[in-house]
Design a protein around this motif. Sequence first.
Motif, PDB file in Angstrom:
ATOM      1  N   GLU A   4     -28.962  36.863   5.501  1.00  0.00           N
ATOM      2  CA  GLU A   4     -28.155  38.386   4.735  1.00  0.00           C
ATOM      3  C   GLU A   4     -26.470  39.120   3.970  1.00  0.00           C
ATOM      4  N   TYR A   5     -26.383  38.977   3.229  1.00  0.00           N
ATOM      5  CA  TYR A   5     -25.093  39.195   2.346  1.00  0.00           C
ATOM      6  C   TYR A   5     -24.502  40.187   3.252  1.00  0.00           C
ATOM      7  N   THR A   6     -24.890  40.860   3.471  1.00  0.00           N
ATOM      8  CA  THR A   6     -24.095  42.179   4.575  1.00  0.00           C
ATOM      9  C   THR A   6     -23.867  41.821   6.320  1.00  0.00           C
ATOM     10  N   VAL A  14     -17.119  34.074  -3.089  1.00  0.00           N
ATOM     11  CA  VAL A  14     -17.657  34.220  -3.701  1.00  0.00           C
ATOM     12  C   VAL A  14     -17.592  33.952  -5.333  1.00  0.00           C
ATOM     13  N   SER A  52     -25.037  32.725   1.608  1.00  0.00           N
ATOM     14  CA  SER A  52     -26.107  34.075   0.849  1.00  0.00           C
ATOM     15  C   SER A  52     -26.456  33.889  -0.470  1.00  0.00           C
ATOM     16  N   TYR A  53     -27.003  33.973  -0.949  1.00  0.00           N
ATOM     17  CA  TYR A  53     -27.028  34.492  -2.536  1.00  0.00           C
ATOM     18  C   TYR A  53     -27.443  36.173  -3.185  1.00  0.00           C
ATOM     19  N   GLN A  54     -27.379  36.193  -4.607  1.00  0.00           N
ATOM     20  CA  GLN A  54     -28.381  37.569  -4.798  1.00  0.00           C
ATOM     21  C   GLN A  54     -28.578  37.285  -6.178  1.00  0.00           C
ATOM     22  N   THR A  64     -21.929  33.713  -1.845  1.00  0.00           N
ATOM     23  CA  THR A  64     -20.981  33.869  -1.278  1.00  0.00           C
ATOM     24  C   THR A  64     -21.503  33.159   0.018  1.00  0.00           C
ATOM     25  N   LYS A 140     -15.709  38.059  -1.674  1.00  0.00           N
ATOM     26  CA  LYS A 140     -17.038  39.463  -1.378  1.00  0.00           C
ATOM     27  C   LYS A 140     -16.179  41.100  -2.039  1.00  0.00           C
ATOM     28  N   ASP A 144     -17.822  43.361  -4.131  1.00  0.00           N
ATOM     29  CA  ASP A 144     -17.895  44.470  -4.661  1.00  0.00           C
ATOM     30  C   ASP A 144     -17.598  45.630  -5.273  1.00  0.00           C
TER      31      ASP A 144
END
Length: 160
Positions: A4-6, A14, A52-54, A64, A140, A144
């Motif tokens: 998970e990204y978090t 990134v 991770s990705y979004q 990321t 990141k 953010d």
Amino acid sequence: MFVEYTLLPDDAKVWIYPSSRKFYASEIEELESKIKSFMNSWKIEDENFKASYQLLYNRFIVFTADDSQSALSNADVDKSVSFIIALQELYGITLLDKMNVCFKQGQFVQYKELKDFKKLLKNKAVTAKTIIFDNLLTTKHDFDNFWEISIENSWYQRFL
């Protein structure tokens, strides 16, 4: 390995890939499956590697990667770029052109060539308060905090 990204640290790397068009609803499930599969195989030989990705606004693919335990080699980065090129071909889109500008106009995300964006500024179709996406960010933390920012607070302000 996909996480998970978090769970990734602020200094994770990134890469932001803006699509030349919004992904269609019918493409999202397949696209996300392909990206997640890539994330899980990116550096499969290294159990410490986390990525991770979004998929944001159905337009931006954001990778990321935490390479603090396992450095990314040029070959690893090339592998991700090759994957992005394959997505471009599969979906008939552009993802690698960093000379285009993405910004919000109301609830919509616009994608324009830089020369057309400059014309919009000149004609006051966009203003210093317009929210722009800075797709050149590399961490990141910066993503953010500074990805969606007004033109007047971004490096794009030089065009005002």
